[in-house]
Design a protein around this motif. Structure first.
Motif, PDB file in Angstrom:
ATOM      1  N   VAL A   1       0.828  -1.202   0.000  1.00  0.00           N
ATOM      2  CA  VAL A   1       0.000   0.000   0.000  1.00  0.00           C
ATOM      3  C   VAL A   1       0.864   1.254   0.000  1.00  0.00           C
ATOM      4  CG1 VAL A   1      -1.747   1.303   1.259  1.00  0.00           C
ATOM      5  CG2 VAL A   1      -1.857  -1.168   1.194  1.00  0.00           C
ATOM      6  N   LEU A   2       0.575   2.125  -0.920  1.00  0.00           N
ATOM      7  CA  LEU A   2       1.197   3.446  -0.940  1.00  0.00           C
ATOM      8  C   LEU A   2       0.084   4.452  -0.672  1.00  0.00           C
ATOM      9  CD1 LEU A   2       3.539   5.457  -1.735  1.00  0.00           C
ATOM     10  CD2 LEU A   2       2.629   5.341  -4.027  1.00  0.00           C
ATOM     11  N   THR A   3       0.272   5.215   0.385  1.00  0.00           N
ATOM     12  CA  THR A   3      -0.747   6.197   0.713  1.00  0.00           C
ATOM     13  C   THR A   3      -0.270   7.583   0.302  1.00  0.00           C
ATOM     14  OG1 THR A   3      -1.329   4.847   2.596  1.00  0.00           O
ATOM     15  CG2 THR A   3      -2.243   7.051   2.546  1.00  0.00           C
ATOM     16  N   ILE A   4      -1.132   8.307  -0.364  1.00  0.00           N
ATOM     17  CA  ILE A   4      -0.812   9.672  -0.763  1.00  0.00           C
ATOM     18  C   ILE A   4      -1.815  10.591  -0.088  1.00  0.00           C
ATOM     19  CG2 ILE A   4      -0.681  11.279  -2.695  1.00  0.00           C
ATOM     20  CD1 ILE A   4      -0.011   8.900  -4.476  1.00  0.00           C
ATOM     21  N   VAL A   5      -1.308  11.526   0.666  1.00  0.00           N
ATOM     22  CA  VAL A   5      -2.196  12.480   1.321  1.00  0.00           C
ATOM     23  C   VAL A   5      -2.016  13.835   0.641  1.00  0.00           C
ATOM     24  CG1 VAL A   5      -2.843  13.574   3.481  1.00  0.00           C
ATOM     25  CG2 VAL A   5      -2.022  11.236   3.496  1.00  0.00           C
ATOM     26  N   LEU A   6      -3.109  14.406   0.219  1.00  0.00           N
ATOM     27  CA  LEU A   6      -3.051  15.719  -0.414  1.00  0.00           C
ATOM     28  C   LEU A   6      -3.257  16.777   0.652  1.00  0.00           C
ATOM     29  CD1 LEU A   6      -5.305  14.978  -3.503  1.00  0.00           C
ATOM     30  CD2 LEU A   6      -2.866  14.617  -3.257  1.00  0.00           C
ATOM     31  N   GLY A   7      -2.261  17.594   0.850  1.00  0.00           N
ATOM     32  CA  GLY A   7      -2.352  18.592   1.900  1.00  0.00           C
ATOM     33  C   GLY A   7      -2.705  19.951   1.335  1.00  0.00           C
TER      34      GLY A   7
ATOM     35  N   ILE B   1       5.804  13.611  -7.309  1.00  0.00           N
ATOM     36  CA  ILE B   1       5.003  12.416  -7.045  1.00  0.00           C
ATOM     37  C   ILE B   1       5.080  11.420  -8.202  1.00  0.00           C
ATOM     38  CG2 ILE B   1       2.849  13.442  -7.922  1.00  0.00           C
ATOM     39  CD1 ILE B   1       3.125  11.186  -4.824  1.00  0.00           C
ATOM     40  N   ARG B   2       5.331  11.929  -9.411  1.00  0.00           N
ATOM     41  CA  ARG B   2       5.403  11.026 -10.560  1.00  0.00           C
ATOM     42  C   ARG B   2       6.561  10.043 -10.402  1.00  0.00           C
ATOM     43  NH1 ARG B   2       4.986  14.157 -16.039  1.00  0.00           N
ATOM     44  NH2 ARG B   2       3.315  15.088 -14.823  1.00  0.00           N
ATOM     45  N   LYS B   3       7.672  10.584  -9.919  1.00  0.00           N
ATOM     46  CA  LYS B   3       8.852   9.743  -9.736  1.00  0.00           C
ATOM     47  C   LYS B   3       8.600   8.715  -8.625  1.00  0.00           C
ATOM     48  CE  LYS B   3      13.285  10.639 -11.284  1.00  0.00           C
ATOM     49  NZ  LYS B   3      14.217  11.723 -11.622  1.00  0.00           N
ATOM     50  N   VAL B   4       7.979   9.199  -7.560  1.00  0.00           N
ATOM     51  CA  VAL B   4       7.668   8.298  -6.450  1.00  0.00           C
ATOM     52  C   VAL B   4       6.822   7.147  -6.952  1.00  0.00           C
ATOM     53  CG1 VAL B   4       6.468   8.122  -4.248  1.00  0.00           C
ATOM     54  CG2 VAL B   4       7.801  10.170  -4.767  1.00  0.00           C
ATOM     55  N   LEU B   5       5.789   7.478  -7.732  1.00  0.00           N
ATOM     56  CA  LEU B   5       4.891   6.439  -8.237  1.00  0.00           C
ATOM     57  C   LEU B   5       5.641   5.465  -9.126  1.00  0.00           C
ATOM     58  CD1 LEU B   5       1.717   8.530  -9.054  1.00  0.00           C
ATOM     59  CD2 LEU B   5       1.869   6.668  -7.438  1.00  0.00           C
ATOM     60  N   GLN B   6       6.554   6.004  -9.927  1.00  0.00           N
ATOM     61  CA  GLN B   6       7.290   5.134 -10.835  1.00  0.00           C
ATOM     62  C   GLN B   6       8.173   4.147 -10.078  1.00  0.00           C
ATOM     63  OE1 GLN B   6       9.312   7.661 -13.614  1.00  0.00           O
ATOM     64  NE2 GLN B   6       7.588   7.440 -15.049  1.00  0.00           N
ATOM     65  N   THR B   7       8.940   4.684  -9.128  1.00  0.00           N
ATOM     66  CA  THR B   7       9.831   3.781  -8.393  1.00  0.00           C
ATOM     67  C   THR B   7       9.025   2.769  -7.596  1.00  0.00           C
ATOM     68  OG1 THR B   7       9.982   5.603  -6.844  1.00  0.00           O
ATOM     69  CG2 THR B   7      11.922   5.158  -8.152  1.00  0.00           C
TER      70      THR B   7
ATOM     71  N   GLU C   1       9.063  -1.286  -7.658  1.00  0.00           N
ATOM     72  CA  GLU C   1       9.419  -2.036  -6.464  1.00  0.00           C
ATOM     73  C   GLU C   1       8.341  -3.038  -6.081  1.00  0.00           C
ATOM     74  OE1 GLU C   1      10.328   0.430  -3.083  1.00  0.00           O
ATOM     75  OE2 GLU C   1      11.838   1.509  -4.267  1.00  0.00           O
ATOM     76  N   ILE C   2       7.093  -2.548  -6.156  1.00  0.00           N
ATOM     77  CA  ILE C   2       5.985  -3.354  -5.654  1.00  0.00           C
ATOM     78  C   ILE C   2       5.115  -3.754  -6.837  1.00  0.00           C
ATOM     79  CG2 ILE C   2       4.088  -3.416  -4.005  1.00  0.00           C
ATOM     80  CD1 ILE C   2       5.372  -0.859  -2.757  1.00  0.00           C
ATOM     81  N   PRO C   3       5.082  -5.019  -7.171  1.00  0.00           N
ATOM     82  CA  PRO C   3       4.270  -5.392  -8.336  1.00  0.00           C
ATOM     83  C   PRO C   3       2.767  -5.250  -8.103  1.00  0.00           C
ATOM     84  CG  PRO C   3       5.493  -7.293  -7.434  1.00  0.00           C
ATOM     85  CD  PRO C   3       5.820  -6.129  -6.577  1.00  0.00           C
ATOM     86  N   LYS C   4       2.336  -5.533  -6.873  1.00  0.00           N
ATOM     87  CA  LYS C   4       0.888  -5.470  -6.624  1.00  0.00           C
ATOM     88  C   LYS C   4       0.509  -4.170  -5.921  1.00  0.00           C
ATOM     89  CE  LYS C   4      -0.703  -9.830  -5.250  1.00  0.00           C
ATOM     90  NZ  LYS C   4      -0.454 -10.826  -4.188  1.00  0.00           N
ATOM     91  N   LEU C   5       1.066  -3.077  -6.409  1.00  0.00           N
ATOM     92  CA  LEU C   5       0.891  -1.780  -5.748  1.00  0.00           C
ATOM     93  C   LEU C   5      -0.580  -1.352  -5.683  1.00  0.00           C
ATOM     94  CD1 LEU C   5       2.365   0.817  -4.681  1.00  0.00           C
ATOM     95  CD2 LEU C   5       2.218   1.662  -6.997  1.00  0.00           C
ATOM     96  N   VAL C   6      -0.967  -0.896  -4.505  1.00  0.00           N
ATOM     97  CA  VAL C   6      -2.290  -0.302  -4.327  1.00  0.00           C
ATOM     98  C   VAL C   6      -2.073   1.114  -3.813  1.00  0.00           C
ATOM     99  CG1 VAL C   6      -4.471  -0.420  -3.096  1.00  0.00           C
ATOM    100  CG2 VAL C   6      -3.350  -2.520  -3.798  1.00  0.00           C
ATOM    101  N   VAL C   7      -2.636   2.063  -4.476  1.00  0.00           N
ATOM    102  CA  VAL C   7      -2.460   3.448  -4.054  1.00  0.00           C
ATOM    103  C   VAL C   7      -3.738   3.933  -3.388  1.00  0.00           C
ATOM    104  CG1 VAL C   7      -1.915   5.776  -4.800  1.00  0.00           C
ATOM    105  CG2 VAL C   7      -0.863   3.857  -5.960  1.00  0.00           C
ATOM    106  N   LEU C   8      -3.571   4.468  -2.223  1.00  0.00           N
ATOM    107  CA  LEU C   8      -4.702   5.092  -1.539  1.00  0.00           C
ATOM    108  C   LEU C   8      -4.534   6.596  -1.606  1.00  0.00           C
ATOM    109  CD1 LEU C   8      -5.145   2.973   1.720  1.00  0.00           C
ATOM    110  CD2 LEU C   8      -6.371   2.780  -0.423  1.00  0.00           C
TER     111      LEU C   8
ATOM    112  N   MET D   1      -2.166   9.219 -11.789  1.00  0.00           N
ATOM    113  CA  MET D   1      -2.486   7.789 -11.838  1.00  0.00           C
ATOM    114  C   MET D   1      -2.555   7.335 -13.289  1.00  0.00           C
ATOM    115  SD  MET D   1      -2.772   6.727  -8.803  1.00  0.00           S
ATOM    116  CE  MET D   1      -2.012   7.904  -7.751  1.00  0.00           C
ATOM    117  N   ASN D   2      -3.127   8.168 -14.131  1.00  0.00           N
ATOM    118  CA  ASN D   2      -3.209   7.818 -15.546  1.00  0.00           C
ATOM    119  C   ASN D   2      -1.847   7.848 -16.206  1.00  0.00           C
ATOM    120  OD1 ASN D   2      -5.954   7.397 -15.629  1.00  0.00           O
ATOM    121  ND2 ASN D   2      -6.407   9.555 -15.994  1.00  0.00           N
ATOM    122  N   ILE D   3      -1.049   8.854 -15.849  1.00  0.00           N
ATOM    123  CA  ILE D   3       0.277   8.960 -16.448  1.00  0.00           C
ATOM    124  C   ILE D   3       1.118   7.759 -16.053  1.00  0.00           C
ATOM    125  CG2 ILE D   3       2.420  10.297 -16.483  1.00  0.00           C
ATOM    126  CD1 ILE D   3       0.691  12.806 -16.015  1.00  0.00           C
TER     127      ILE D   3
END
Lengths: 172, 196
Positions: free
Chosen positions: A78-84, A110-116, A120-127, A146-148
């Motif tokens: 799980v990768l959690t992204i909080v928009l502040g 954030i694009r780079k974070v999502l890419q890495t 790293e995690i094949p079954k990535l779930v983003v919250l 998310m689309n990019i």
């Protein structure tokens, strides 16, 4: 066209009869042209040439009472992204005792974070957890990311008090 | 023709001008009169919004919510249905005004008076319109959407939010939709302008 008459006029004058100058059939087109261009300008200005784009999103249905329990997700996936506020993006992986980090919406953020993370995690779930201080723009931007990044599994969820505390404690 | 007067044959130019006028006239769809200016966020999405059967929910910068649906017959019928629900009777004139009006941003309680106003007065009131209530206790937007969807099954729901609209308002609108089992909607966005 109207121009042809120009040639004929001289000859006729030589012939004895003084005919009243044959009134040319030429019409002064200037007012008409003025009007035409006025209308043209008007329509050009009022036409919305580029139709707005849309982004289609499908939100999950509300869970019903007799729904089977959703499959458990490994918290390491799980990768959690909080928009502040002020376009800040906080992110962390895992759920227990996460290490929170700050980034932004730029291409190196954030694009780079999502890419890495995706590599790293094949079954990535983003919250995605937009905080109450985030703007609509942030939500659209993150959905765009998310689309990019071609993230298959993501969900928008409400922010929890734990997340808010995490951000507060992180001092970022 | 007096000598030396330079005359230009304007005919081809006029032809062209009228051709263009005709083209723009036929393709023109007037910019709808929006009660609130919305600066849409940009996205990379390239799906164009369909022309018809659109239900637009506009969220302004100041957290006001407006509701709009296209199709005059739909709108007229919709007002009747909403009147029934809220116990308000609308005259044919009011229904007609409603059918040709743009977005709705008045609670049901004030809608009748609003429709009775002159067009200029309505326009002048636009900056002060309260918007459609979306609070969970008093959610008229949900009723509007429900009735509109009953009248026109092909409606697609589009949310047009200002880039600076507060997220809680967006969340309320989205949750209203989900509560009504509308799980798929479009977010209206503009074109991406250069590097983000």
């Amino acid at each position: 066209m109207a121009e042809i008459q120009g040639g004929g006029d001289d000859k006729k004058k030589k012939g004895g009869k003084v005919r009243s100058k044959k009134s040319s059939t030429r019409i002064d087109m200037t007012p008409m042209v003025d009007l035409a261009f006025l209308l043209l300008t008007f329509f050009v200005m009022t036409t919305t040439l580029n139709k707005p784009q849309t982004m289609e999103i499908t939100m999950p249905e509300k869970p019903k009472k007799d729904d089977p329990e959703p499959p458990k997700v490994n918290e390491r996936d799980v990768l959690t992204i909080v928009l502040g506020e002020n376009d800040k993006v906080y992110w962390y992986t895992g759920i227990t005792d996460p290490k929170i980090e700050l980034t932004n919406f730029s291409a190196t953020g954030i694009r780079k974070v999502l890419q890495t993370k995706k590599n790293e995690i094949p079954k990535l779930v983003v919250l995605i957890k937009p905080s109450d201080k985030s703007k609509y723009k942030n939500m659209v931007d993150i959905l765009d990311e998310m689309n990019i990044g071609v993230i298959q599994r993501y969900a928008m969820v409400d922010i929890t008090p734990t997340d808010e505390e995490l951000i507060k404690d992180s001092q970022l | 023709m007096s000598k030396g007067t330079p005359t230009i044959d304007m005919t081809p130019m006029v032809d062209l001008a009228f051709l263009l006028v005709t083209f723009f006239m036929l393709t023109a769809t007037a910019i709808p009169d929006e009660p609130v200016t919305v600066d849409t966020p940009s996205s990379i999405s390239e799906i164009k919004i369909p022309e018809n059967n659109i239900l637009t929910i506009t969220i302004g910068k100041d957290s006001r919510v407006f509701f709009n649906v296209d199709g005059q017959p739909t709108r007229a019928a919709l007002l009747g249905k909403m009147g029934e629900m809220y116990g308000v009777q609308f005259t044919p004139e009011e229904t007609h005004t409603f059918a040709i009006m743009s977005s709705i941003g008045v609670p049901m309680g004030g809608l009748k008076q609003f429709l009775d106003l002159k067009p200029e007065e309505r326009k002048a009131m636009q900056p002060q319109l309260p918007g459609v209530p979306v609070d969970s206790a008093h959610n008229e937007l949900a009723d509007w959407v429900l009735q509109a969807r009953l009248l026109n099954r092909q409606l697609r729901i589009a949310i047009k939010g200002d880039r600076d609209a507060e997220y809680p308002v967006v969340k309320k609108v989205v949750n209203t939709m989900i509560d009504r089992k509308v799980n798929r909607f479009n977010l209206i966005t503009g074109m991406e302008k250069g590097g983000s």
